[in-house]
Motif scaffolding. Structure first.
Motif, mmCIF file in Angstrom:
data_model
loop_
_atom_site.group_PDB
_atom_site.id
_atom_site.type_symbol
_atom_site.label_atom_id
_atom_site.label_comp_id
_atom_site.label_asym_id
_atom_site.label_seq_id
_atom_site.Cartn_x
_atom_site.Cartn_y
_atom_site.Cartn_z
ATOM 1 N N LEU A 99 23.010 75.186 81.685
ATOM 2 C CA LEU A 99 21.670 75.225 81.107
ATOM 3 C C LEU A 99 21.347 73.833 80.589
ATOM 4 N N LEU A 100 20.085 73.447 80.692
ATOM 5 C CA LEU A 100 19.657 72.144 80.194
ATOM 6 C C LEU A 100 19.044 72.301 78.813
ATOM 7 N N CYS A 101 19.540 71.531 77.844
ATOM 8 C CA CYS A 101 18.988 71.518 76.489
ATOM 9 C C CYS A 101 18.211 70.224 76.286
ATOM 10 N N LEU A 118 23.611 68.920 78.765
ATOM 11 C CA LEU A 118 23.813 69.965 79.756
ATOM 12 C C LEU A 118 24.898 70.893 79.219
ATOM 13 N N LEU A 119 24.554 72.154 79.022
ATOM 14 C CA LEU A 119 25.550 73.144 78.619
ATOM 15 C C LEU A 119 26.257 73.627 79.877
ATOM 16 N N ARG A 129 29.299 70.593 76.131
ATOM 17 C CA ARG A 129 28.002 69.921 76.014
ATOM 18 C C ARG A 129 28.170 68.512 76.559
ATOM 19 N N LEU A 130 27.444 68.223 77.652
ATOM 20 C CA LEU A 130 27.561 66.931 78.315
ATOM 21 C C LEU A 130 26.255 66.159 78.174
ATOM 22 N N SER A 131 26.342 64.883 77.876
ATOM 23 C CA SER A 131 25.152 64.042 77.780
ATOM 24 C C SER A 131 24.466 63.964 79.137
ATOM 25 N N VAL A 156 15.789 82.867 74.064
ATOM 26 C CA VAL A 156 14.533 82.165 73.789
ATOM 27 C C VAL A 156 14.745 80.719 74.227
ATOM 28 N N PRO A 157 14.022 80.236 75.254
ATOM 29 C CA PRO A 157 14.270 78.893 75.792
ATOM 30 C C PRO A 157 14.293 77.814 74.718
#
Length: 480
Positions: A99-101, A118-119, A129-131, A156-157
């Motif tokens: 998933l993209l945060c 990036l999760l 969690r990647l940058s 919830v996005p």
């Protein structure tokens, strides 16, 4: 009262175009100008880059990922540029879902919590969690050593997400021994910005019934599907309030069932801290064909197909709170083609619904608006049509910053599929520009198309299980 009156005056003046130095106003003006530039007759979308791969390719908000997210390119420059390459990992560390945060609007104490990330869920039950800029590992969380997590999804996005386990199926040995393991699926729910654990819960047949098939979380609603073609909705907030045994904090020491460890670290992981010992109150129950439903709109609506053969091929839209059929509440495309139709809530959060068929696209509202005088206002309903014998709609993509819909139409020419991307005004449906893709579009394989400001990305599966990524950029035709 005085402050409320001043605030009302401020909003009125702002809507009239005052306060032009406001950052939000300037940003909107810039996007309006940018949209006008993109739609100029002198500008064309030109293919600038192609890359092939033996593994699936993914695109997320200006990033193109290859080799199972190990290799990343930025699509923002005039030609995609290589950002980073992660080292090779073992099969246990293989990324299974992401998933993209995006960046939060609030300022957080730690800079690393603020960064877009990036999760990534790995095969050995770790969450990384990647940058998005460097691929650097910002945080890692051990989920569990007992059950296998496989899927990531937004509740919830950009606020809360869930991680779902594979279904826990009994082995023949367990069944023969008469041991009844009721645990069906596990859900781990997190908040983002910063990353915090909300709850880990078990969905069991003992509590939710022997017909449980699947579960998901959407907009704070726990959605449980059953094999008898019904879907039951529960309030996740009520479940947390009633059945949580203890709040957990990542990184804190914890005693659990006689075992001590650190929450989120190996081998302790994250314990199940919600034990549902009785079935929660059902908010809503739907007889759904194929257990398919969506929640969205304002106020909350639900889209589903009733479980009856006479309703096959139709979609019903009802108010979530009481099941009342909405305005334009029954959608029937009446497709005469082998191609299926699909329907979803418009991502612009206008409350509208997009219904896409092989040769027709409908965009309609599920609700009525009422003026202060009591007069009913019906929102505009627009429709895009094509010749069903010649062209087929394949993709509808919304570009929120330019307020445009990108619609892919595929035509069979010389025994090859040729695709045009029509850029339509999101409010009226009027065609503003057409982009012809250079490469063919083989309808027997899967395709994805992304429209992101001045960039169009086409990802296609090809023969022999190969994949290709084609990037188009808006350029000035006179300068090329």
């Amino acid at each position: 009262m005085w402050r409320a009156a001043r605030f009302h005056v401020y909003l009125s003046r702002r809507s009239a175009g005052m306060f032009s130095k406001d950052a939000g106003m300037l940003f909107r003006k810039n996007l309006k100008v940018f949209r006008q530039i993109i739609l100029q007759d002198s500008r064309v979308f030109k293919k600038v880059w192609t890359r092939h791969s033996k593994s699936p390719i993914s695109y997320e908000s200006g990033r193109i990922y290859f080799e199972n997210y190990r290799c990343c390119f930025s699509s923002i420059p005039s030609r995609p540029q290589h950002l980073y390459q992660l080292p090779k990992s073992s099969k246990l560390e293989k990324i299974e879902d992401v998933l993209l945060c995006q960046s939060p609007l609030v300022i957080l104490p730690r800079t690393s919590d603020q960064a877009p990330s990036l999760l990534a869920l790995t095969a050995h039950n770790w969450l990384y969690r990647l940058s998005t800029k460097t691929g650097e590992q910002l945080q890692k969380v051990c989920l569990s050593s007992r059950y296998k997590f496989r899927y990531l999804g937004w509740d919830v996005p950009q606020e809360t997400f869930y991680i779902k386990s594979v279904q826990n199926k009994q082995s023949p040995t367990v069944r023969q021994a008469g041991l009844d393991n009721n645990a069906m699926i596990y859900l781990a729910v997190f908040q983002v910005f910063p990353l915090e654990i909300v709850a880990v819960l078990e969905i069991s047949k003992r509590v939710f019934g022997s017909t449980v098939l699947d579960v998901t979380l959407s907009q704070g609603v726990l959605v449980v599907s059953h094999s008898n073609k019904t879907v039951k909705l529960y309030s996740f907030e009520n479940i947390v309030d009633k059945f949580m045994t203890r709040r957990l904090v990542l990184g804190e020491q914890c005693q659990w069932s006689g075992i001590s460890g650190t929450v989120g670290e190996s081998p302790f992981g994250i314990p199940v801290n919600i034990h549902i010992n009785e079935c929660p109150p059902v908010l809503y129950e739907l007889p759904c064909l194929d257990n398919y439903m969506q929640i969205g709109g304002h106020p909350w609506h639900v889209i589903f197909t009733p479980n009856h053969k006479k309703h096959r091929g139709t979609y019903h839209i009802c108010l979530l709170k009481d099941g009342t059929l909405a305005h334009n509440g029954i959608q029937d495309m009446q497709c005469c083609s082998l191609e299926s139709d699909w329907i979803y809530f418009h991502p612009d959060e206008s409350g509208r619904i997009i219904h896409v068929g092989p040769s027709k696209i409908k965009c309609s509202s599920a609700q009525n608006s009422v003026t202060s005088s009591g007069r009913m206002v019906r929102r505009r309903f627009h429709q895009l049509d094509d010749d069903p014998e010649k062209e087929t709609f394949r993709v509808v993509e919304y570009e929120d910053e330019l307020d445009l819909l990108a619609v892919v139409e595929v035509t069979l020419r010389d025994e090859k599929g040729r695709a045009n991307v029509g850029l339509h005004d999101n409010q009226s449906g009027v065609l503003m520009k057409t982009v012809e893709l250079v490469e063919s579009w083989d309808v027997t394989y899967t395709h994805e198309l992304f429209f992101d400001q001045d960039t169009i990305v086409h990802i296609a599966q090809e023969k022999n299980n190969l994949f290709s990524c084609h990037v188009y950029k808006s350029t000035n035709e006179r300068m090329d």
